[in-house]
Design an enzyme around this catalytic site. Structure first.
Site, mmCIF file in Angstrom:
data_model
loop_
_atom_site.group_PDB
_atom_site.id
_atom_site.type_symbol
_atom_site.label_atom_id
_atom_site.label_comp_id
_atom_site.label_asym_id
_atom_site.label_seq_id
_atom_site.Cartn_x
_atom_site.Cartn_y
_atom_site.Cartn_z
ATOM 1 C CG ASP A 121 6.609 25.171 -56.873
ATOM 2 O OD1 ASP A 121 5.734 24.407 -56.417
ATOM 3 O OD2 ASP A 121 6.508 26.410 -56.843
ATOM 4 C CB VAL A 122 5.198 19.307 -56.072
ATOM 5 C CG1 VAL A 122 6.482 18.571 -55.724
ATOM 6 C CG2 VAL A 122 4.559 19.930 -54.832
ATOM 7 C CG ASN A 148 6.859 14.248 -47.081
ATOM 8 O OD1 ASN A 148 6.243 14.034 -46.036
ATOM 9 N ND2 ASN A 148 7.855 15.118 -47.156
ATOM 10 C CE1 TYR A 216 -1.242 19.455 -43.374
ATOM 11 C CE2 TYR A 216 -2.757 18.554 -41.748
ATOM 12 C CZ TYR A 216 -1.557 18.489 -42.426
ATOM 13 O OH TYR A 216 -0.675 17.466 -42.174
ATOM 14 C CE LYS A 220 -1.627 16.524 -45.579
ATOM 15 N NZ LYS A 220 -0.566 15.926 -46.425
#
Length: 311
Positions: A121-122, A148, A216, A220
């Site tokens: 789990d990053v 990613n 989101y 980004k």
């Protein structure tokens, strides 16, 4: 526009790290390994074997780590890197999905592609530390990080987005990307020969938003700043960093694009998609460059998607 995703859990649980095994099942949860500088011993599964990525059937292979490797773009990139003779470490939250990616790579022992699934789990610093410790212990170095892992979040108006959903997207897309980039930077700076490459998965949303995508889109845009800072700070250590901005790759996450998605005009319309393998080929090209050359930003998109002229 949206990328493949493995939705992050809450950040409050105690961190654990699980080392996967190709062709078998993931091991049981074990305590998170301490930060690399503090580790005094090694588990049998991550015992030192730096020669594995370079000898016998894997001679001359460089080592890549792909996050979000259990599906979508991450899986496509892992397959493409393995086909290009890279050793590939697969990271993601779902052990079973990583095992399926490893199976598709076609692992067949030392004579086949080298692949290591490590469920991670990053969003949890301890698990990220354990992941990179496993890479160093198993292969001795890291040449590429494809950053990613990501999630879109619920497509709702801004006033309806809960803080919990906002936090999940930020923790995965931004904090997770930072944690992995930081760990990769440390590894690449300290290894011999020094250096490596980080490729961040941005998005068309790093340029322009979709309706109902505030979390989101914000992450980004932040990814672009992360890419630029890593590029600058990595120069003295031969660490190159670039970003690939992707539009409408056909993955599990973008299935709704083909059935209808809200447009800036307020209409709901279907959008064209492209094969995720086309994205993967671009990542492999970026990764294959010598460290003296870098693709700083690349945009790969479905040709007819409503991006140029959006709004």
């Amino acid at each position: 526009m949206a990328q493949n995703t493995e939705r992050a859990g809450t950040a409050d649980a105690a961190p654990v790290a699980r080392a996967g095994q190709v062709g078998g099942t993931a091991t049981a949860d074990r305590p998170t390994l301490p930060a690399p500088a503090a580790r005094g011993g090694r588990t049998p599964r991550t015992a030192p074997a730096p020669q594995e990525a370079r000898e016998d059937g894997a001679a001359g292979r460089k080592v890549a780590l792909v996050t979000g490797a259990g599906s979508g773009i991450g899986r496509a990139v892992a397959l493409a890197l393995a086909a290009a003779h890279w050793t590939v470490v697969l990271a993601g939250r779902r052990a079973e999905a990583l095992e399926e990616t490893a199976r598709q790579v076609g692992y067949a022992g030392i004579e086949g592609p080298a692949v290591l699934p490590v469920p991670t789990d990053v969003t949890r610093p301890g698990e990220v530390d354990a992941l990179f410790a496993a890479v160093r212990d198993r292969f001795g170095r890291l040449d590429l990080l494809f950053n990613n892992a990501g999630t879109f979040g619920p497509p709702v108006p801004v006033e309806e987005l809960s803080y919990e959903d906002w936090r999940t997207v930020v923790d995965t897309n931004l904090n997770g990307a930072f944690l992995c980039a930081q760990a990769a930077f440390r590894t690449m700076k300290e290894q011999d020969p020094q250096g490596g490459r980080i490729i961040n998965n941005g998005s068309i949303s790093a340029h322009v938003p979709r309706p109902h995508s505030i979390a989101y889109t914000a992450t980004k845009h932040a990814m672009t700043g992360l890419t630029k800072s890593l590029s600058l700070d990595g120069r003295p250590y031969r660490i190159a960093c670039g970003q690939i901005d992707i539009g409408n790759a056909a993955t599990e996450m973008t299935g709704r694009m083909q059935t209808g998605v809200l447009q800036a005009s307020g209409r709901t319309e279907a959008e064209p998609v492209m094969d995720a393998a086309d994205v993967a080929r671009t990542v492999v090209h970026m990764a294959a460059l010598p460290l003296e050359a870098n693709v700083q930003f690349a945009t790969v998109m479905a040709t007819a998607m409503p991006y140029i002229g959006r709004g």
